[in-house]
Design an enzyme around this catalytic site. Structure first.
Site, PDB file in Angstrom:
ATOM      1  N   GLU A   9       1.017  -1.153   0.070  1.00 25.44           N
ATOM      2  CA  GLU A   9       0.038   0.033  -0.049  1.00 25.44           C
ATOM      3  C   GLU A   9       1.027   1.275   0.034  1.00 25.44           C
ATOM      4  OE1 GLU A   9      -3.474  -2.136   3.054  1.00 25.44           O
ATOM      5  OE2 GLU A   9      -2.486  -0.380   3.360  1.00 25.44           O
ATOM      6  N   ASP A  67      -7.168   0.991  -3.052  1.00 26.65           N
ATOM      7  CA  ASP A  67      -7.646   0.439  -1.836  1.00 26.65           C
ATOM      8  C   ASP A  67      -7.387   1.488  -0.807  1.00 26.65           C
ATOM      9  OD1 ASP A  67      -8.489  -2.156  -0.401  1.00 26.65           O
ATOM     10  OD2 ASP A  67      -6.312  -1.448   0.747  1.00 26.65           O
ATOM     11  N   GLU A  72      -2.356   0.526  -4.579  1.00 22.65           N
ATOM     12  CA  GLU A  72      -1.863  -0.827  -4.014  1.00 22.65           C
ATOM     13  C   GLU A  72      -1.524  -1.832  -5.193  1.00 22.65           C
ATOM     14  OE1 GLU A  72      -4.053  -2.227  -0.687  1.00 22.65           O
ATOM     15  OE2 GLU A  72      -3.254  -4.363  -0.956  1.00 22.65           O
TER      16      GLU A  72
END
Lengths: 451, 60
Positions: A9, A67, A72
């Site tokens: 992330e 996300d 991500e």
């Protein structure tokens, strides 16, 4: 060795566009990536497209998506730590290319950060995934993994300026994530974060496999740290699966993770339930010895693991190939040179800039100066950007997404639909659909016809 | 203002022989003070703003 993959992330910021919602910004990165991959499409029959532009599978078998308001990247399934390292670096290259396209589209700089906290209370993850036999009991996984993830911080810590979730106290610690764990095991990943996450979505035949979702690790810039992170955990997972591991038990795992993260000399002793007190390095040596004796683990990783533990034992400052050590050395140099206290903004700036996916990152300056070793070549990373791994179902997925894009209806990890008839091709065995299988069938179309 | 004073001083220091202990990390392929100056020179001049502006929404 278990099948493995990782999700990164990325922190994201467009400093010139403070009112732009980070979800919109992240979508511009995902949409902007020009490499092969699925796109939003209007179907022949005018139905609602199954694929979303902000959720793409790529020609290298990976998934790139938005996300929780950040971009991500999930690597394709791979079978070795080195392939995992290359897939991880390919993710950095893909999002960087997406960010450059987004900059052009938005007319304003877009910054991406490969770290795990903004230093102001928010944390975001680097998640490792390992596929185990369904027969492996969860209790055995917890017992084997818990001391391991706590004591590996000297190897895999990315380094962090600030102590406490909101950097309430000035100082430096080994790990980006350590201050964000509040419980030992749980299903959640965003609240009451657990050291061991119980999510079990194998994306494969549930009767045969289970997934271990490790959310406690840091996102690394150092290639050595990434290889050690994926390779040592793979080896330990193999030993757990084989039932040959006799792990120690920590008396207080949550307390220990904070202790280890704040122990810049790697000398602190941790209480075990049997009354012994061992250092994190002692416990890592025990894991290494047990894995090696069992004949498990990747030989390159086992050798690197042993030599890195030797180096950390002798003097952590000698281990400049590790993220936290190199970052700390740089910070201490600036502190000495310019008389900076730990709460000076320039140190937080260096910490953040370290994670920035940009040539101006201090990490890249150390690489250019020959002070931070690379374990891969640019050509190898580029191959991982463009081509799927050959030895998992990611090969078939990547080739179909890359070469038969118009025939793809929808894609997920364990299935995809093909053609206007929405024929569903199941890939419940992640070791099928390999290059060898496709070649022996006589090519891509022959393989599809045979399924 | 404090920023500027610190940077001037670091430029002066870079011209003198280093009195720091030799940094332990890696091989000294280039002069370490020059490397610090290079890193310094490409960072945003407003450190506080660079750090303050980055607030990540969401995340696992």
């Amino acid at each position: 060795m278990p099948l493995l993959g990782a999700e990164t992330e990325y922190g994201i910021l467009a400093p010139g566009l403070p009112d732009l919602h980070p979800t919109v910004l992240s979508a511009a990165v995902v949409d902007g990536y020009a490499g092969t991959g699925t796109r939003t499409r209007v179907d022949d029959d005018g139905s609602i497209p199954l694929e979303d532009a902000h959720n793409r599978f790529l020609g290298n078998g990976a998934r790139l998506y938005v996300d929780h308001a950040h971009p991500e990247y999930s690597t394709p399934e791979v079978t070795s730590p080195r392939a995992g390292l290359l897939a991880d670096l390919a993710g950095d290259a893909v999002v960087r290319a997406g960010a450059q396209a987004a900059e052009t589209q938005l007319g304003s700089p877009v910054r991406l950060f490969k770290n795990n906290t903004d230093g102001k209370g928010a944390s975001y993850g680097y998640h490792e995934n390992y596929l185990l036999s369904r027969a492996t009991p969860w209790d055995r996984i917890v017992a084997g993994m818990l001391p391991f993830v706590v004591t590996r911080l000297p190897l895999i810590g990315a380094g962090r300026v600030g102590l406490g979730q909101r950097s309430e106290q000035p100082g430096f610690q080994l790990s980006q994530r350590a201050d964000f764990f509040e419980t030992v095991t749980a299903l959640e990943t965003t609240i009451r974060r657990p050291l061991l996450n119980t999510r079990d979505e194998p994306h494969a035949d549930r009767g045969r496999w289970r997934r271990l979702h490790v959310i406690s690790g840091d996102a690394n810039r150092s290639e050595t740290s990434t290889l050690l992170k994926l390779g040592t955990a793979s080896a330990v997972v193999s030993a757990i699966e084989a039932g040959v591991l006799r792990p120690v038990a920590l008396a207080d795992p949550l307390g220990a993770v904070r202790t280890v993260s704040r122990d810049l000399d790697c000398r602190a002793r941790l209480d075990l339930t049997d009354g012994r007190r061992l250092t994190a390095l002692d416990i890592q040596r025990d894991y290494h010895a047990q894995v090696e004796t069992s004949g498990l683990g990747d030989p390159e990783v086992l050798a690197l693991w042993a030599s890195t533990l030797d180096g950390l034992d002798a003097d952590p400052r000698q281990c400049g190939e590790l993220d936290w050590v190199a970052k700390l050395d740089l910070l201490q140099s600036f502190r000495r040179r310019d008389d900076l206290a730990w709460d000076h903004p320039r140190l937080a700036q260096l910490d953040l800039a370290w994670a920035e996916l940009s040539d101006r990152s201090p990490y890249h300056a150390l690489v250019r100066a020959g002070r931070m070793p690379r374990l891969t070549s640019d050509a190898e990373v580029q191959t991982a950007v463009e081509q799927p791994p050959s030895d998992t179902r990611a090969y078939l997925r990547g080739r179909l997404v890359g070469e038969r894009t118009a025939r793809i209806g929808a894609v997920d990890w364990s299935w995809l639909t093909l053609g206007s008839g929405r024929r569903r091709l199941r890939l419940d065995d992640p070791f099928e659909g390999t290059e060898a299988a496709v070649q022996s069938a006589g090519g891509l179309d022959a393989y599809l016809a045979s399924r | 203002m404090a920023e500027r004073i610190q940077r001037q001083r670091s430029t002066q220091r870079a011209e003198e022989p280093s009195t720091e202990a030799t940094p332990a990390v890696g091989k000294p392929a280039v002069d370490y003070d020059a490397l610090l100056d290079e890193i310094d020179s490409v960072l945003e001049t407003d450190a506080e703003e660079y750090v303050r502006s980055f607030v990540q929404k969401g995340g696992q």
